[in-house]
Design an enzyme around this catalytic site. Structure first.
Site, PDB file in Angstrom:
ATOM      1  N   LYS A 181       0.861  -1.180   0.000  1.00 18.52           N
ATOM      2  CA  LYS A 181       0.000   0.000   0.000  1.00 18.52           C
ATOM      3  C   LYS A 181       0.898   1.230   0.000  1.00 18.52           C
ATOM      4  CE  LYS A 181      -2.805   2.993   2.693  1.00 18.52           C
ATOM      5  NZ  LYS A 181      -1.897   4.081   2.279  1.00 18.52           N
ATOM      6  N   GLY A 234       5.902   4.772   9.507  1.00 16.83           N
ATOM      7  CA  GLY A 234       5.000   5.920   9.653  1.00 16.83           C
ATOM      8  C   GLY A 234       5.022   6.427  11.081  1.00 16.83           C
ATOM      9  N   SER A 235       3.880   6.936  11.518  1.00 21.85           N
ATOM     10  CA  SER A 235       3.857   7.593  12.828  1.00 21.85           C
ATOM     11  C   SER A 235       3.773   6.578  13.966  1.00 21.85           C
ATOM     12  CB  SER A 235       2.655   8.533  12.912  1.00 21.85           C
ATOM     13  OG  SER A 235       1.466   7.772  13.010  1.00 21.85           O
ATOM     14  N   VAL A 238       0.026   5.499  14.668  1.00 17.77           N
ATOM     15  CA  VAL A 238      -0.508   4.461  13.776  1.00 17.77           C
ATOM     16  C   VAL A 238       0.233   3.139  14.024  1.00 17.77           C
ATOM     17  CG1 VAL A 238      -0.841   3.769  11.358  1.00 17.77           C
ATOM     18  CG2 VAL A 238      -1.266   6.134  12.047  1.00 17.77           C
ATOM     19  N   GLY A 239       1.527   3.233  14.284  1.00 15.04           N
ATOM     20  CA  GLY A 239       2.311   2.020  14.560  1.00 15.04           C
ATOM     21  C   GLY A 239       1.770   1.240  15.751  1.00 15.04           C
ATOM     22  N   GLU A 256       8.687   0.988  11.887  1.00 15.39           N
ATOM     23  CA  GLU A 256       9.697   2.063  11.856  1.00 15.39           C
ATOM     24  C   GLU A 256       8.940   3.361  12.059  1.00 15.39           C
ATOM     25  OE1 GLU A 256      12.792   1.894  11.873  1.00 15.39           O
ATOM     26  OE2 GLU A 256      13.156  -0.165  11.221  1.00 15.39           O
ATOM     27  N   CYS A 290      12.367  10.806   9.108  1.00 18.36           N
ATOM     28  CA  CYS A 290      12.308  10.271  10.485  1.00 18.36           C
ATOM     29  C   CYS A 290      13.628  10.558  11.170  1.00 18.36           C
ATOM     30  CB  CYS A 290      12.091   8.766  10.534  1.00 18.36           C
ATOM     31  SG  CYS A 290      11.148   8.114   9.216  1.00 18.36           S
ATOM     32  N   GLN A 337       0.080  18.555   6.548  1.00 18.01           N
ATOM     33  CA  GLN A 337       1.433  18.669   7.098  1.00 18.01           C
ATOM     34  C   GLN A 337       1.765  20.136   7.371  1.00 18.01           C
ATOM     35  OE1 GLN A 337       2.647  15.839   7.814  1.00 18.01           O
ATOM     36  NE2 GLN A 337       4.550  16.599   8.710  1.00 18.01           N
ATOM     37  N   GLU A 391       7.796  14.931  17.695  1.00 20.06           N
ATOM     38  CA  GLU A 391       8.243  14.947  16.298  1.00 20.06           C
ATOM     39  C   GLU A 391       7.404  15.954  15.515  1.00 20.06           C
ATOM     40  OE1 GLU A 391       7.549  11.430  13.768  1.00 20.06           O
ATOM     41  OE2 GLU A 391       9.645  11.635  13.185  1.00 20.06           O
TER      42      GLU A 391
END
Ligand code: UN1
Length: 502
Positions: A181, A234-235, A238-239, A256, A290, A337, A391
């Site tokens: 995806k 990703g964030s 969400v992780g 990651e 990141c 963003q 972040e």
């Protein structure tokens, strides 16, 4: 730049070697963040139906691909890498257009995918297991690597080709099949990358692309019972959701996630070098890595001089469309963003940091059509301020003073993340102490926090991830299962732990 409907290409999902529209009939527009009048392409807004078809195709393709000898799989990877090399310039231009970062960086991103292809093609003739003595006579013991099956990959937008390559190349050389995806903001680069793999000879069903929104595609993918592993970049928020879902269904899961990467500059450092590094680390990719340098921790003797010079130089950086070779910093990727980054700038001011450079949206000339933010330097930041802890993922850097190396390391480590880190010093003893004590997956000495190479492990500690690494041979540990094999050629029953004790 504004496109008319007839010029805009529509991209379909890629499932089992076929180009297939989403049954929803819905699509997503991919627009250029440097000029939102420019539509890069129309992509499918898919859902569970397409995910199911893609996973089933990957599942059907698995046996034949996993039985293809690894050196043969590797030849296809190598060929894909040379196709990427031939098409590098066009793919880099597409990437700048959909993601915004400047051309020299999108060339680098494409090169990183090529490097990754070379590295993992080599693994096709290694992928070493191990042999080891058995504790019993006339018995042979070894461990080999086996592919997992179908792997789901959920990709970020900041490295639109490099990061998908970190996932696809090791997965494929190990014999897995994949459903990928792309990020909603950068699907074209995944299409370009996969098109090189398909042209190189990857069979139908081995790689499938399903585009769409996170919850609508990523959700069904992580929950699908035939998916054996999920690789996500990703964030952290969400992780956490993905990690919890994978734990419930016993899927392997590689995360990651975020970073708040410190650069420590000691009084004895080469200041010119550190300033060059700071500008590149903080404002390269408009800070959307990141690994971006988001905190500069300066020893008190050089603090003022460094901040003044950083401010002066950051104001000289040229903002604009990344396709213009003279531009240093492109836009941030999207309206969302832009809003997040601007809101963090407000938080920094409210919390009492000194806004020393930048701090605003940049809307001069053609930039008014894009999402540009001035390179922003906050000074007099204290370690617990939100802009020093969270972040931001934009061109915003916080300068913090420290008394000593030990103090600098304590500040560096006092965040929830631990991806990259850096120290500038000429003192080798202090450099090695920092290599040991910086709590991060990556440490640079006399270089900024960005610039990882594909054959070394990439990933971080604490809330940056869950212990896996991408890049390097370590990533094969994620994409393979170890199988222990015992061959007993004694011709009688030998009981481990028992018969060798009598
Ligand atoms: C990222 O920071 O999101 O180390 C990936 C680098 C690149 C990859 C960065 N090779 O800067």
């Amino acid at each position: 730049m504004s496109g008319t409907t007839s010029e805009i290409k529509t991209y379909l999902n890629f499932i089992d070697g076929q180009w297939i529209p989403a049954t929803s009939g819905k699509t997503c527009e991919n627009r250029n963040p440097a000029d939102t009048r420019d539509v890069v392409g129309i992509f499918q807004r898919s859902g569970a139906h397409e995910v199911n078809r893609a996973v089933e195709a990957a599942h059907r393709a698995f046996r034949s691909w996993s039985l293809t000898p690894a050196p043969r799989r590797a030849e296809i990877l190598l060929k894909a890498a040379s196709i990427l090399e031939q098409k590098k310039e066009g793919f880099a231009r597409d990437m700048t257009r959909e993601m915004g970062k400047v051309l020299k960086e999108t060339r680098g991103d494409t090169q990183e995918a090529i490097d990754c292809g070379h590295f993992f093609a080599g693994e096709g003739r290694r992928m070493y297991g191990l042999t080891t003595p058995s504790e019993l006579p006339n018995k042979f013991a070894m461990a080999t690597r086996q592919p997992l099956g179908v792997v789901g990959m959920i990709c970020p937008w900041n490295f639109p080709m490099a990061i998908p390559s970190w996932k696809l190349f090791p997965a494929l050389v190990a014999g897995n099949t994949c459903v990928i995806k792309p990020a909603e903001d950068t699907p074209l680069s995944v299409y370009n990358f996969v098109s090189a793999l398909v042209e190189a000879g990857v069979p139908n069903g081995v790689i499938n692309i399903v585009t769409g929104h996170g919850g609508e595609v990523g959700g069904p993918l992580m929950e699908h019972p035939l998916v054996r592993a999920i690789s996500f970049t990703g964030s952290t928020d969400v992780g956490r959701i993905i990690g919890e879902s994978c734990a419930r269904s016993f899927k392997r899961c590689s995360l990651e996630l975020g970073g708040k990467n410190p650069m420590i500059v000691l009084d004895d450092a080469n200041l010119e070098l550190a300033l060059d590094g700071a500008l590149w680390g903080a404002f390269g990719t408009a800070g959307q890595r990141c690994t971006a340098t988001s905190r500069i921790i300066l020893q008190k003797g050089i603090y003022k001089k460094f901040v003044d010079e950083l401010v002066r130089r950051s104001k000289l950086l040229k903002l604009g469309n990344g396709l213009d070779e003279k531009v240093d910093v492109g836009p941030v990727v999207s309206q969302a963003q832009l809003e997040t980054v601007l809101s963090y700038i407000e938080v920094g001011k409210k919390d009492g940091a000194r806004l020393a450079a930048g701090g605003h949206r940049h809307e001069a000339g053609d930039c008014k059509h894009g999402y540009f933010i001035e390179p922003t330097v906050f000074a007099e930041v204290t370690p617990k301020m939100r802009i020093a802890q969270e972040e931001i993922f934009g061109p915003v850097v916080s300068c913090i003073e420290c008394a000593s190396l030990e103090d600098g390391i304590a500040i560096a480590n006092d965040v929830k993340y631990g991806l990259s880190s850096s120290l500038y010093t000429k003192d080798v003893n202090r450099a090695f102490a920092a290599i040991r004590d910086l709590d991060a997956g990556i440490t640079y000495i006399n270089a900024p926090t960005i610039g990882a190479e594909v054959h070394l492990p990439f990933g971080g500690v604490k809330q940056t991830g869950n212990g896996h690494r991408e890049g390097g041979i370590g990533s094969l540990d994620f994409y393979t299962e170890w199988k222990a094999v015992y061959v007993d050629y004694s011709d009688h029953l030998q009981r481990a732990q028992i018969d060798n004790r009598e």
